[in-house]
Write an enzyme that holds these catalytic residues in place. Structure first.
Site, PDB file in Angstrom:
ATOM      1  N   ARG A 102       1.916  -3.891   8.192  1.00 37.82           N
ATOM      2  CA  ARG A 102       1.407  -3.986   6.821  1.00 37.82           C
ATOM      3  C   ARG A 102       2.535  -3.991   5.781  1.00 37.82           C
ATOM      4  NH1 ARG A 102      -4.138  -2.788   7.526  1.00 37.82           N
ATOM      5  NH2 ARG A 102      -4.397  -3.965   5.647  1.00 37.82           N
ATOM      6  N   ARG A 112       0.516  -4.463  -0.087  1.00 34.04           N
ATOM      7  CA  ARG A 112       0.415  -3.014  -0.159  1.00 34.04           C
ATOM      8  C   ARG A 112       1.516  -2.354  -0.969  1.00 34.04           C
ATOM      9  NH1 ARG A 112      -1.726  -0.200   5.432  1.00 34.04           N
ATOM     10  NH2 ARG A 112      -3.922  -0.412   4.966  1.00 34.04           N
ATOM     11  N   ARG A 128      -0.514 -10.613  -7.078  1.00 35.87           N
ATOM     12  CA  ARG A 128      -1.909 -10.284  -6.840  1.00 35.87           C
ATOM     13  C   ARG A 128      -2.683 -10.159  -8.159  1.00 35.87           C
ATOM     14  NH1 ARG A 128      -5.980  -8.390  -5.991  1.00 35.87           N
ATOM     15  NH2 ARG A 128      -6.748  -6.953  -4.426  1.00 35.87           N
ATOM     16  N   TYR A 141     -16.349  -4.623  12.764  1.00 34.69           N
ATOM     17  CA  TYR A 141     -16.626  -5.083  11.394  1.00 34.69           C
ATOM     18  C   TYR A 141     -17.841  -6.000  11.342  1.00 34.69           C
ATOM     19  CZ  TYR A 141     -12.346  -2.890   9.830  1.00 34.69           C
ATOM     20  OH  TYR A 141     -11.391  -1.960   9.524  1.00 34.69           O
TER      21      TYR A 141
HETATM   22  O1  CP3 Z   1       1.154  -6.610   8.224  1.00 32.30           O
HETATM   23  C1  CP3 Z   1       1.075  -7.262   7.170  1.00 32.30           C
HETATM   24  O2  CP3 Z   1       1.603  -6.896   6.122  1.00 32.30           O
HETATM   25  C2  CP3 Z   1       0.363  -8.609   7.201  1.00 32.30           C
HETATM   26  C3  CP3 Z   1      -0.884  -8.625   6.524  1.00 32.30           C
HETATM   27  C4  CP3 Z   1      -2.079  -7.847   7.060  1.00 32.30           C
HETATM   28  C5  CP3 Z   1      -3.139  -7.481   6.204  1.00 32.30           C
HETATM   29  N1  CP3 Z   1      -4.134  -6.948   6.973  1.00 32.30           N
HETATM   30  C6  CP3 Z   1      -3.170  -7.671   4.746  1.00 32.30           C
HETATM   31  C7  CP3 Z   1      -4.038  -6.828   3.919  1.00 32.30           C
HETATM   32  C8  CP3 Z   1      -2.421  -7.455   8.358  1.00 32.30           C
HETATM   33  C9  CP3 Z   1      -1.621  -7.538   9.653  1.00 32.30           C
HETATM   34  C10 CP3 Z   1      -3.740  -6.901   8.294  1.00 32.30           C
HETATM   35  C11 CP3 Z   1      -4.476  -6.419   9.483  1.00 32.30           C
HETATM   36  C12 CP3 Z   1      -5.717  -5.658   9.321  1.00 32.30           C
HETATM   37  N2  CP3 Z   1      -6.705  -5.834   8.374  1.00 32.30           N
HETATM   38  C13 CP3 Z   1      -6.150  -4.637  10.214  1.00 32.30           C
HETATM   39  C14 CP3 Z   1      -5.407  -4.197  11.467  1.00 32.30           C
HETATM   40  C15 CP3 Z   1      -4.240  -3.336  11.161  1.00 32.30           C
HETATM   41  C16 CP3 Z   1      -4.570  -1.921  10.755  1.00 32.30           C
HETATM   42  O3  CP3 Z   1      -4.120  -1.529   9.667  1.00 32.30           O
HETATM   43  O4  CP3 Z   1      -5.232  -1.213  11.508  1.00 32.30           O
HETATM   44  C17 CP3 Z   1      -7.389  -4.177   9.739  1.00 32.30           C
HETATM   45  C18 CP3 Z   1      -8.230  -3.083  10.363  1.00 32.30           C
HETATM   46  C19 CP3 Z   1      -7.738  -4.940   8.581  1.00 32.30           C
HETATM   47  C20 CP3 Z   1      -8.978  -4.876   7.760  1.00 32.30           C
HETATM   48  C21 CP3 Z   1      -8.684  -4.532   6.333  1.00 32.30           C
HETATM   49  N3  CP3 Z   1      -8.032  -5.370   5.434  1.00 32.30           N
HETATM   50  C22 CP3 Z   1      -9.023  -3.348   5.640  1.00 32.30           C
HETATM   51  C23 CP3 Z   1      -9.742  -2.169   6.258  1.00 32.30           C
HETATM   52  C24 CP3 Z   1      -8.563  -3.477   4.307  1.00 32.30           C
HETATM   53  C25 CP3 Z   1      -8.746  -2.523   3.143  1.00 32.30           C
HETATM   54  C26 CP3 Z   1      -7.790  -1.396   3.188  1.00 32.30           C
HETATM   55  C27 CP3 Z   1      -6.313  -1.799   3.122  1.00 32.30           C
HETATM   56  O5  CP3 Z   1      -5.749  -1.867   2.039  1.00 32.30           O
HETATM   57  O6  CP3 Z   1      -5.753  -2.064   4.177  1.00 32.30           O
HETATM   58  C28 CP3 Z   1      -7.900  -4.721   4.216  1.00 32.30           C
HETATM   59  C29 CP3 Z   1      -7.240  -5.274   3.001  1.00 32.30           C
HETATM   60  C30 CP3 Z   1      -5.854  -5.753   3.109  1.00 32.30           C
HETATM   61  N4  CP3 Z   1      -5.361  -6.516   4.144  1.00 32.30           N
HETATM   62  C31 CP3 Z   1      -4.811  -5.556   2.155  1.00 32.30           C
HETATM   63  C32 CP3 Z   1      -3.687  -6.234   2.651  1.00 32.30           C
HETATM   64  C33 CP3 Z   1      -2.343  -6.378   1.989  1.00 32.30           C
HETATM   65  C34 CP3 Z   1      -4.930  -4.830   0.801  1.00 32.30           C
HETATM   66  C35 CP3 Z   1      -5.716  -5.700  -0.102  1.00 32.30           C
HETATM   67  C36 CP3 Z   1      -5.250  -5.861  -1.511  1.00 32.30           C
HETATM   68  O7  CP3 Z   1      -4.163  -6.364  -1.816  1.00 32.30           O
HETATM   69  O8  CP3 Z   1      -6.092  -5.547  -2.346  1.00 32.30           O
END
Ligand code: CP3
Length: 341
Positions: A26, A30, A39, A153
């Site tokens: 991640r 973030r 964003r 999900y």
């Molecule tokens: O690793 C990276 O930086 C690449 C991008 C990436 C995102 N999501 C961007 C994202 C990756 C590899 C993921 C994977 C992902 N997404 C997982 C598996 C990894 C883990 O953390 O367990 C899961 C379960 C998700 C589902 C998901 N996406 C959730 C639960 C959420 C909300 C909470 C959070 O912030 O993680 C997201 C949103 C998300 N995905 C964001 C980002 C940068 C934040 C959104 C924003 O900018 O508002």
């Protein structure tokens, strides 16, 4: 291939490296203010994910700003359920939300096996642009959610601490559960192969909710499908991150993959002895350590590195970096790995 920094690929393949490679789950999005600036101009997370030039730009940010040894394509695991027919929304401060969920056999029948070139071309295009702009500086990591985590999900429709609707379906409708997992698996294999054709150098399978199943259920509904995926991926190293599945480490060791992700609950030497010498281990600093001061981050990181020493290792956190961690703390973690001898 001519990568200038191929430490990650060599470490994944078990070849000698001058030092341990480091990146963070991640890392794209973030934490960086530069990410938030982009964003803020957009309607939301999805617009960023679906605009290849911008997705490529935020993929490159951690490489430029934090100097990590790999890029990971900016996207989400939830693009797959959407491509199969269940659109998601990302609600500000809350997380993912699906208007429609899977409840019955007819819901599963109506899902399609997605075609990456048609349904996920925006990710493939972002990969092609990123590869061009990376210009071989570091490898690019592609990824997908593991079938069990995607199932969670699709059935639950949103995040949950227990995913009890999803776990209920395994108990009450095991055959239907398998049909759904098969469709997700088929979509995921095609998607990862398309990412590889588009240029990713390595792929990671995120099984974020592995740990909410017991060993028997994870073997039947989780690992079975991760194995099918691993057996279909050729030409690039594969990482499997089954978060919380400490009980499955013996089975993980048998997968056709190069690297196994470790969360911070897993003991390092115990994991090495269960897994044996022939897999790379990735992880596993507790992300909360990065809330500490610089001295403690350095100390804890060095302690982790010493425990992994002598075996195949890629330094990372034990889960994704938290959104409110300061970039200079992340940089301290990265620099400590790079300076460690
Ligand atoms: O690793 C990276 O930086 C690449 C991008 C990436 C995102 N999501 C961007 C994202 C990756 C590899 C993921 C994977 C992902 N997404 C997982 C598996 C990894 C883990 O953390 O367990 C899961 C379960 C998700 C589902 C998901 N996406 C959730 C639960 C959420 C909300 C909470 C959070 O912030 O993680 C997201 C949103 C998300 N995905 C964001 C980002 C940068 C934040 C959104 C924003 O900018 O508002």
């Amino acid at each position: 291939m001519g990568l200038k920094n191929d430490l990650l690929l060599r470490a994944a393949n078990g070849q000698p490296t001058e030092r341990t490679p480091v990146w963070l789950m991640r890392q794209a999005g973030r934490i960086l203010p530069e990410y938030r600036a982009i964003r803020a101009r957009l309607s939301g997370f999805k617009e960023l994910v679906e605009t290849p030039v911008l997705a490529a730009e935020v993929t490159l940010q951690p490489v430029d700003i934090l100097d990590v040894d790999a890029a990971i394509i900016f996207s989400d695991i939830l693009v797959v359920p959407e491509a199969m027919g269940l659109p998601y929304e990302m609600i500000e401060q809350k997380g993912p939300w699906f208007e429609r969920t899977i409840k019955s056999a007819s819901d599963v029948e109506q899902l399609k096996v997605s075609s990456p070139e048609e349904d996920l071309n925006y990710v493939l295009e972002a990969i092609r642009i990123t590869k061009r702009e990376l210009n071989n500086r570091v490898p690019l990591i592609g990824f997908a959610g593991a079938p069990w985590t995607i199932f969670c999900y699709m059935v639950e429709g949103q995040g949950s601490k227990t995913f009890s609707k999803a776990r209920k379906m395994l108990v009450t409708e095991p055959e239907l559960s398998h049909r759904l997992l098969e469709k997700i698996t088929e979509s995921t294999i095609k998607y990862l192969i398309a990412q590889i054709s588009s240029g990713v150098d390595l792929v990671q399978i995120f099984d974020s909710w592995a740990g909410i199943l017991g060993p028997k259920q994870y073997s039947e509904f989780g690992m079975k499908y991760v194995k099918l995926i691993c057996d279909q991926i050729e030409n690039v190293p594969v990482t499997v991150f089954s978060k919380g599945a400490y009980y499955a480490r013996k089975e993980l060791a048998l997968l056709n993959c190069e690297t196994i992700g470790m969360d911070w609950n897993m003991d390092i030497s115990e994991t090495r002895s269960i897994v044996g010498p022939n897999k790379t281990l990735q992880g596993n600093l507790d992300p909360c350590i990065l809330y500490g001061d610089f001295a403690s981050i350095k100390l804890e990181t060095e302690e982790m590195l010493s425990r992994f020493k002598g075996g195949r290792h890629i330094a990372n956190l034990g889960h994704g970096v938290y959104a409110d961690i300061k970039p200079d703390k992340v940089k301290c973690f990265i620099d400590t790995v790079k300076e460690f001898n």
